[in-house]
Design a protein around this motif. Structure first.
Motif, PDB file in Angstrom:
ATOM      1  N   SER A  50       3.138  -3.690   3.175  1.00 33.99           N
ATOM      2  CA  SER A  50       4.563  -3.467   2.905  1.00 33.99           C
ATOM      3  C   SER A  50       5.029  -3.879   1.501  1.00 33.99           C
ATOM      4  N   PRO A  51       4.431  -4.879   0.859  1.00 29.99           N
ATOM      5  CA  PRO A  51       5.006  -5.271  -0.444  1.00 29.99           C
ATOM      6  C   PRO A  51       4.835  -4.231  -1.542  1.00 29.99           C
ATOM      7  N   GLY A  52       3.799  -3.417  -1.483  1.00 26.81           N
ATOM      8  CA  GLY A  52       3.525  -2.493  -2.586  1.00 26.81           C
ATOM      9  C   GLY A  52       3.607  -1.042  -2.148  1.00 26.81           C
ATOM     10  N   PRO A  53       3.542  -0.127  -3.116  1.00 27.78           N
ATOM     11  CA  PRO A  53       3.505   1.296  -2.787  1.00 27.78           C
ATOM     12  C   PRO A  53       2.079   1.677  -2.400  1.00 27.78           C
ATOM     13  N   LEU A  54       1.766   1.610  -1.109  1.00 32.16           N
ATOM     14  CA  LEU A  54       0.373   1.675  -0.662  1.00 32.16           C
ATOM     15  C   LEU A  54      -0.369   2.900  -1.189  1.00 32.16           C
ATOM     16  N   ARG A  55       0.306   4.054  -1.144  1.00 37.76           N
ATOM     17  CA  ARG A  55      -0.393   5.274  -1.580  1.00 37.76           C
ATOM     18  C   ARG A  55      -0.817   5.149  -3.043  1.00 37.76           C
ATOM     19  N   ASP A  56       0.022   4.530  -3.849  1.00 38.07           N
ATOM     20  CA  ASP A  56      -0.312   4.359  -5.265  1.00 38.07           C
ATOM     21  C   ASP A  56      -1.317   3.222  -5.468  1.00 38.07           C
ATOM     22  N   VAL A  57      -1.149   2.165  -4.694  1.00 39.00           N
ATOM     23  CA  VAL A  57      -2.071   1.031  -4.818  1.00 39.00           C
ATOM     24  C   VAL A  57      -3.507   1.505  -4.584  1.00 39.00           C
ATOM     25  N   LEU A  58      -3.682   2.345  -3.562  1.00 35.29           N
ATOM     26  CA  LEU A  58      -5.040   2.779  -3.228  1.00 35.29           C
ATOM     27  C   LEU A  58      -5.656   3.685  -4.298  1.00 35.29           C
ATOM     28  N   THR A  59      -4.841   4.257  -5.186  1.00 31.50           N
ATOM     29  CA  THR A  59      -5.428   5.034  -6.286  1.00 31.50           C
ATOM     30  C   THR A  59      -6.252   4.152  -7.198  1.00 31.50           C
ATOM     31  N   ARG A  60      -5.992   2.843  -7.159  1.00 32.19           N
ATOM     32  CA  ARG A  60      -6.739   1.932  -8.035  1.00 32.19           C
ATOM     33  C   ARG A  60      -8.174   1.738  -7.550  1.00 32.19           C
ATOM     34  N   GLN A  61      -8.490   2.277  -6.369  1.00 28.34           N
ATOM     35  CA  GLN A  61      -9.875   2.239  -5.869  1.00 28.34           C
ATOM     36  C   GLN A  61     -10.751   3.303  -6.519  1.00 28.34           C
ATOM     37  N   LEU A  62     -10.155   4.220  -7.238  1.00 29.77           N
ATOM     38  CA  LEU A  62     -10.892   5.404  -7.685  1.00 29.77           C
ATOM     39  C   LEU A  62     -11.525   5.171  -9.051  1.00 29.77           C
ATOM     40  N   ASP A  63     -12.521   5.999  -9.368  1.00 25.49           N
ATOM     41  CA  ASP A  63     -13.165   5.989 -10.675  1.00 25.49           C
ATOM     42  C   ASP A  63     -12.111   5.775 -11.766  1.00 25.49           C
ATOM     43  N   PRO A  64     -12.229   4.681 -12.517  1.00 28.67           N
ATOM     44  CA  PRO A  64     -11.147   4.324 -13.450  1.00 28.67           C
ATOM     45  C   PRO A  64     -11.085   5.215 -14.694  1.00 28.67           C
ATOM     46  N   TYR A  65     -12.054   6.075 -14.869  1.00 32.01           N
ATOM     47  CA  TYR A  65     -12.075   6.939 -16.057  1.00 32.01           C
ATOM     48  C   TYR A  65     -11.631   8.363 -15.721  1.00 32.01           C
ATOM     49  N   TYR A  66     -12.175   8.907 -14.625  1.00 28.47           N
ATOM     50  CA  TYR A  66     -11.979  10.321 -14.311  1.00 28.47           C
ATOM     51  C   TYR A  66     -10.898  10.560 -13.256  1.00 28.47           C
ATOM     52  N   LEU A  67     -10.636   9.569 -12.428  1.00 29.37           N
ATOM     53  CA  LEU A  67      -9.718   9.801 -11.297  1.00 29.37           C
ATOM     54  C   LEU A  67      -8.448   8.960 -11.362  1.00 29.37           C
ATOM     55  N   ASP A 124      -9.977  -8.407  -8.627  1.00 25.53           N
ATOM     56  CA  ASP A 124     -10.025  -7.020  -9.068  1.00 25.53           C
ATOM     57  C   ASP A 124      -9.042  -6.747 -10.201  1.00 25.53           C
ATOM     58  N   PHE A 125      -8.033  -7.574 -10.343  1.00 22.59           N
ATOM     59  CA  PHE A 125      -7.045  -7.356 -11.411  1.00 22.59           C
ATOM     60  C   PHE A 125      -7.667  -7.481 -12.794  1.00 22.59           C
ATOM     61  N   PHE A 126      -8.768  -8.235 -12.905  1.00 19.91           N
ATOM     62  CA  PHE A 126      -9.389  -8.397 -14.225  1.00 19.91           C
ATOM     63  C   PHE A 126      -9.709  -7.046 -14.861  1.00 19.91           C
ATOM     64  N   GLU A 127     -10.261  -6.147 -14.067  1.00 18.20           N
ATOM     65  CA  GLU A 127     -10.598  -4.821 -14.589  1.00 18.20           C
ATOM     66  C   GLU A 127      -9.596  -3.765 -14.150  1.00 18.20           C
ATOM     67  N   GLY A 128      -8.676  -4.127 -13.270  1.00 20.83           N
ATOM     68  CA  GLY A 128      -7.722  -3.137 -12.799  1.00 20.83           C
ATOM     69  C   GLY A 128      -8.358  -2.081 -11.924  1.00 20.83           C
ATOM     70  N   VAL A 129      -9.431  -2.454 -11.247  1.00 21.70           N
ATOM     71  CA  VAL A 129     -10.071  -1.528 -10.303  1.00 21.70           C
ATOM     72  C   VAL A 129     -10.159  -2.243  -8.954  1.00 21.70           C
ATOM     73  N   MET A 130      -9.528  -1.653  -7.955  1.00 14.71           N
ATOM     74  CA  MET A 130      -9.516  -2.239  -6.615  1.00 14.71           C
ATOM     75  C   MET A 130     -10.840  -1.912  -5.931  1.00 14.71           C
ATOM     76  N   MET A 131     -11.520  -2.917  -5.434  1.00 14.83           N
ATOM     77  CA  MET A 131     -12.794  -2.725  -4.734  1.00 14.83           C
ATOM     78  C   MET A 131     -13.736  -1.826  -5.547  1.00 14.83           C
ATOM     79  N   PRO A 132     -14.116  -2.260  -6.743  1.00 18.17           N
ATOM     80  CA  PRO A 132     -14.870  -1.389  -7.648  1.00 18.17           C
ATOM     81  C   PRO A 132     -16.253  -1.012  -7.146  1.00 18.17           C
ATOM     82  N   GLU A 133     -16.717  -1.662  -6.097  1.00 16.51           N
ATOM     83  CA  GLU A 133     -18.017  -1.296  -5.539  1.00 16.51           C
ATOM     84  C   GLU A 133     -18.021   0.151  -5.064  1.00 16.51           C
TER      85      GLU A 133
END
Lengths: 349, 313, 388
Positions: free
Chosen positions: A114-131, C57-66
């Motif tokens: 609930s504290p964050g915008p979950l749909r956007d938060v989960l985008t941070r799980q993705l390839d940090p360069y291409y996605l 994970d905030f260090f690199e800004g990638v959540m669960m980078p595995e």
């Protein structure tokens, strides 16, 4: 001979859209007390503790260090934490018990979406360069997968709607569910997925106690023996995967022995209705299998705990004699990238 | 139910991402209007180019150009674009297999509506007007009904290659401190420092966090502590912390307030920094508009004996 | 049921630096992992499971980078676990991986830990502002410096001890080609002349912020028999945690650390650590933690640890060398720092530590800790397999 280990107790919170009057530890602690009370154990009796949670959900680094307060880790405890769903914490604990170094383990997980915008938060799980720079949200990715299923003729919109309706109907018997009863299919959230195909966003916690051999029999009238437990991951890029299939779930199930004998129950961690279609196929679950009697993730999806809850729900059915052999599944990552399968059995009655 | 205390919590940083050789070539290519794929030893062409073969884990370095035209392999209609997404108007998310590639790239497709999108449709890259060497150099895809474009031969070598990207990320959270901390904060507003007692071990926690960390049970009984206390230990800070407007040097101390069973942390003022010592007796100094005491200052009492606070050290 | 003995047969680490601008996140992790595989003379297909660890994970800004790193780690179709236990994570990660071998779930496991702190800013990642709370008033060093003062008060240690440790560790780092800091002109005078950032902690007595990764290949008896180089055998390993803050917490010598060491020694049959252990690689982010941990880990009586440091016992040529690699004071990619300690201990008993080798080291302790001095992970490795 492999050591026999069982889930002997399970507890969970009432999952809610928000728990903003409670800190994480205030949300978690009653669940820990409940699961311990079910076995009569105290923290000092637990040989190993392992938890799962994510800093990104709460927006705070090291959030798990504060929830350890709810355990009462004094004298110091043998303890570990995974930045994953609690189902994977359970895997770590199970592996500890297998070595014989521990006879009991407490596993817990919690997530406040609930504290964050979950749909956007989960985008941070993705390839940090291409996605990640495109901010493709979790619903959009699931919708791409759903469309692939529709194109392949694996399902249709009516079948998807039926999955949502069945899950919420079953959830009426689950007092912890966030979303139960008749729920309209709703409008498209990201087409082809409608709101009814998507999980509720909410906060929750869960805890499980594992015990080995005779200790399990002392603590539980009908332990849910873990006959197999395995997990596998797939490549990250969605465009390199067949989104209509889940080879990692199938492989995990195979390694867990799920295909050796039929299961009567399956608790699947399928946050989107379309993902149940993928998993049923990959896990070879026929119509005779009771799928997600708890309502599944479509009824309550506290991120980081929802996978552990599947194992807990399956185990609880074994405990009360409603299942003799159950499959439990947990997932992580976009479009079912990583999957865990547990096979639980009760002693013959 | 009373109003729950809450406040915005912004987690924002412009991450600087250095790149490996494959990513450098791919992003530089995008800047120059060329799409490069990575060819695996099995001959598959991966676009976007992975640094490592998902099948064999082999490091990839064989770069080959592919066309800017391709075929939609799946799609999803996004009628309500979210912050940061490629287009601000409704669009389709698509996976596109570019001509010459064996895998599909995720991006946006600019189309009038969902009825104009289908799996198998042909699309081409719409390049961004200004390109810097990033995935966003592809503005989006657009429908295309011409023949496959033929990529020009390319070695993957460029002048002035891109070596990194800046990836700003902002997430807006709402922070709620929970029951125990909210009670504590509410007391601070009345300039009272209130902790909570553990019903089991009877220790008093300030600030309270809702659980007695050694007993694992809820604390609840409010106990006002202080306002005076003892410096148990400290350091002299000689370096200015970011976002903190305090002149250095200053003293950062652990203070055991009278009646509390552990120390809290605060700044010491009203005394030269090099006169601060363990055992110094202090009291809070409040300023208007601030929730917490601004700092603690000496009370003038004799120093506390080491034995009275060594257990709190 | 008996456990499978666990052997370290491959060790790799990246070159550590303030900013590794030549690699992606995957490239950094891969550099260490590939070196570990090469050391073991194994290929990616030989790895059955991957256990990866890192700090927030905030260090690199990638959540669960595995999830994103699965391809780089050759993990498709394999199990991947991601551990996060704050600063101790590198150690815990190795122990979780070792457990998979011990439990006979997998024959050969790759374990990796990393941090690429240059993607953001370590202080930003460590101290995200939390509404209603007072901002951290003192920076990272300010959190630890008061505990150092408490130690000095308790032990009566002279205020030069911290500088001795920093000088020793930075000198050791000159022998370690992977270390971040290579201060060729370091002298004790220069260490002492550095500004007191957080009095009593000098700038020269603090750890740097690094990009880096570490990896190890762990296997069982059969895998060790095939290994091209001598394995390091796991003789004892343990984790212990206590709460962040509590009434009666001893920040100078936390009980979780003492209990963790005692468990490791019990498993390994160590009765006198000072005599039985040949080399120690411990997590010392601020120089004064060397004497503090010497006491906490049972190498010295309470209040006496600084005497070992002062007498040169912990020098590379002393009789209990500590932080042969140059330690955290010379290299600190937070998530990998714990594993680097574990790896150095293993390198020593394999005789593979190069210029920073302690001659004849047979048993070595690797130590990691994190959070508010609350999470501890340790392993004791030996040149000989465990008895039984």
């Amino acid at each position: 001979m492999t050591r026999q280990i069982a889930v002997v107790a399970f507890a969970q919170s009432d999952h809610r859209r928000t728990t903003d009057e409670l800190s994480e530890v205030e949300m978690l602690m009653p669940v820990l007390h409940e699961v311990l009370a079910r076995t009569g154990l105290r923290t000092a009796d637990i040989d190993f503790t392992c938890s799962g949670s994510s800093d990104y959900l709460a927006g705070r680094a090291f959030s798990f260090t504060m929830t350890l307060d709810g355990v009462g880790a004094w004298p110091p405890v043998s303890e570990s934490h995974v930045e994953m769903d609690g189902a994977f914490a359970l895997y770590e604990a199970w592996s500890r018990l297998l070595t014989g170094e521990a006879d009991t383990a407490l596993v817990y997980a919690y997530g406040k979406s609930s504290p964050g915008p979950l749909r956007d938060v989960l985008t941070r799980q993705l390839d940090p360069y291409y996605l990640a720079p495109l901010w493709p949200d979790s619903v959009a990715l699931a919708a791409l997968q759903a469309q692939a299923l529709l194109d392949a003729g694996d399902t249709d919109e009516h079948a998807l709607a039926a999955i949502g309706a069945r899950s919420r109907a079953d959830a009426t018997a689950n007092p912890h569910a966030q979303l139960a009863g008749p729920v309209p299919r709703g409008d498209h959230l990201v087409r082809p997925l409608r709101t009814g195909d998507c999980p509720p966003i909410g906060d929750g916690a869960a805890a499980v106690i594992l015990a080995a051999g005779d200790r399990a029999r002392e603590l539980c009238a009908r332990p849910a023996w873990i006959r197999g437990l395995d997990h596998r991951i797939e490549p990250h890029s969605l465009g390199a995967r067949d989104l209509t299939d889940s080879p990692s779930a199938r492989l995990a199930a195979e390694r867990a022995g799920a295909f050796e004998r039929p299961v009567d129950t399956a608790e699947l961690h399928a946050p989107f209705s379309s993902q149940e279609v993928v998993l049923r196929k990959a896990l070879r679950l026929g119509d005779e299998v009771c799928v997600n009697p708890s309502g599944g993730a479509l009824a309550a999806n506290p991120v980081m705990a929802a996978g552990l809850i599947r194992i807990g729900e399956a185990a609880a059915r074994v405990h009360r004699g409603a299942s003799d052999r159950a499959l439990a599944h947990a997932t992580s990552g976009p479009c079912l990238q990583q999957n865990l399968v547990a096979v639980l059995e009760g002693d013959p009655r | 139910m009373p109003d729950v205390l809450k406040a915005p919590l912004v987690v924002e940083f412009p991450f600087t991402r250095s790149l490996g050789p494959v990513q450098r070539a791919f992003f530089t290519g995008l800047r120059e209007g060329v799409v490069l794929g990575a060819r695996t030893t099995a001959g598959r062409v991966l676009v976007p180019p992975a640094e490592y073969d998902p099948d064999t884990a082999a490091e990839l370095h064989d770069l080959v150009p592919v066309a800017a035209t391709g075929t939609v392999t799946t799609w999803a209609w996004n009628h309500a674009p979210r912050t940061g997404q490629p287009l601000a108007r409704p669009f389709a998310w698509v996976l596109v297999r570019l001509d010459g590639a064996d895998t599909a790239l995720l991006h946006a497709l600019d189309a009038p509506g969902p009825d104009d999108v289908r799996t198998g449709m042909r699309v081409r890259v719409r390049w961004a007007a200004e390109r810097t060497g990033a995935i966003t150099d592809i503005a989006c895809f657009e429908p295309y009904d011409g023949p496959p474009e033929q990529p020009a031969a390319h070695t993957g070598e460029f002048e002035n290659p891109v070596t990194g990207i800046v990836a700003p990320a902002r997430l807006d959270y709402t922070y709620t401190p929970g029951r125990a901390q909210s009670d504590h904060l509410e007391s601070l507003a009345r300039r009272k420092i209130v902790g909570e007692r553990c019903p089991s071990c009877r220790k008093v926690y300030v600030p309270p966090r809702g659980a007695c960390p050694t007993c694992g049970v809820a604390t609840g009984e409010h106990v006002e502590v202080g306002p005076r206390g003892t410096v148990t230990t400290f350091c002299v800070v000689n370096i200015k912390a970011r976002n903190l407007d305090i002149e250095v040097p200053y003293v950062y101390a652990h203070i055991a307030l009278d009646g509390a069973d552990l120390a809290l942390h605060a700044r010491i003022g009203g005394i030269p920094y090099d006169h601060v010592r363990m055992g110094l007796r202090v009291e809070p100094v409040w300023t208007d508009g601030a929730r917490h005491p601004d700092h603690y200052r000496p009370t003038g009492e004799p120093d506390a004996d080491y034995d009275t606070y060594k257990e709190l050290l | 049921m008996s456990k499978e003995p666990v052997a370290v047969v491959g060790i790799g680490q990246s070159k550590h630096a303030a900013a590794r601008r030549d690699v992606s996140l995957a490239g950094l992790v891969r550099e260490a992992a590939q070196r570990a595989l090469d050391d073991a003379e194994l290929g990616w297909a030989d790895i059955e499971a991957v256990v990866i660890g890192k700090a927030p994970d905030f260090f690199e800004g990638v959540m669960m980078p595995e999830l994103y790193l699965a391809d780089a780690l050759g993990a498709a179709g394999k199990p991947v676990l991601r551990v996060h236990t704050a600063g101790s994570v590198g150690g815990s990660t190795a122990l979780v991986a070792a457990n998979l071998v011990a439990a006979r779930l997998h024959g050969t496991v790759l374990t990796v830990a990393f941090e690429k702190q240059s993607e953001s800013n370590a202080m930003w990642g460590l101290s995200l502002p939390i509404p209603f709370q007072q901002p951290l008033l003192a920076g990272a060093g300010g959190f630890f410096a008061p505990h150092v003062r408490a130690y000095m008060r308790r032990s009566g240690a002279p205020d030069t001890v911290g500088a001795l440790v920093a000088h020793k560790d930075r000198r050791n780092a000159l022998k370690n080609p992977y270390a971040h800091l290579h201060e060729h002109d370091i002298t004790l005078e220069k260490v002492m002349a550095a500004p007191m950032l957080w009095d009593p902690v000098r700038y020269s007595e603090t750890c740097p912020s690094s990009d880096g990764a570490c990896a190890m290949v762990l296997t069982g008896r059969a895998g060790a028999a095939r290994a091209p180089r001598p394995p390091a055998w796991l003789l004892g390993g343990a984790m212990r945690s206590e709460p962040t803050l509590f009434a009666g917490k001893d920040f100078v010598s936390p009980r979780a650390g003492r209990d963790c060491a005692a468990d490791v020694y019990r498993q390994a049959g160590i009765t006198d650590p000072r005599r039985d252990i040949d080399a120690v690689e411990m997590y010392v982010p601020f120089s004064w933690y060397e004497p503090m941990w010497l006491e906490n880990l049972g190498f010295a009586e309470e209040g006496e640890g600084w005497k070992l440091t002062e007498a040169g016992v912990t020098a590379l040529d002393g009789d209990l060398p500590v932080n042969m690699s140059g330690g955290v004071l010379s290299t600190n990619p937070i998530g990998a720092s714990g594993m680097l300690r574990f790896a150095e201990a293993a390198l020593q008993v394999r005789g593979q530590a190069g210029e920073h080798q302690v001659p004849g080291a047979r048993k070595a302790l690797g130590h990691a800790y994190g959070g508010g001095s609350q999470f501890f992970a340790m392993w004791l490795v030996g040149a000989e397999p465990p008895e039984r």
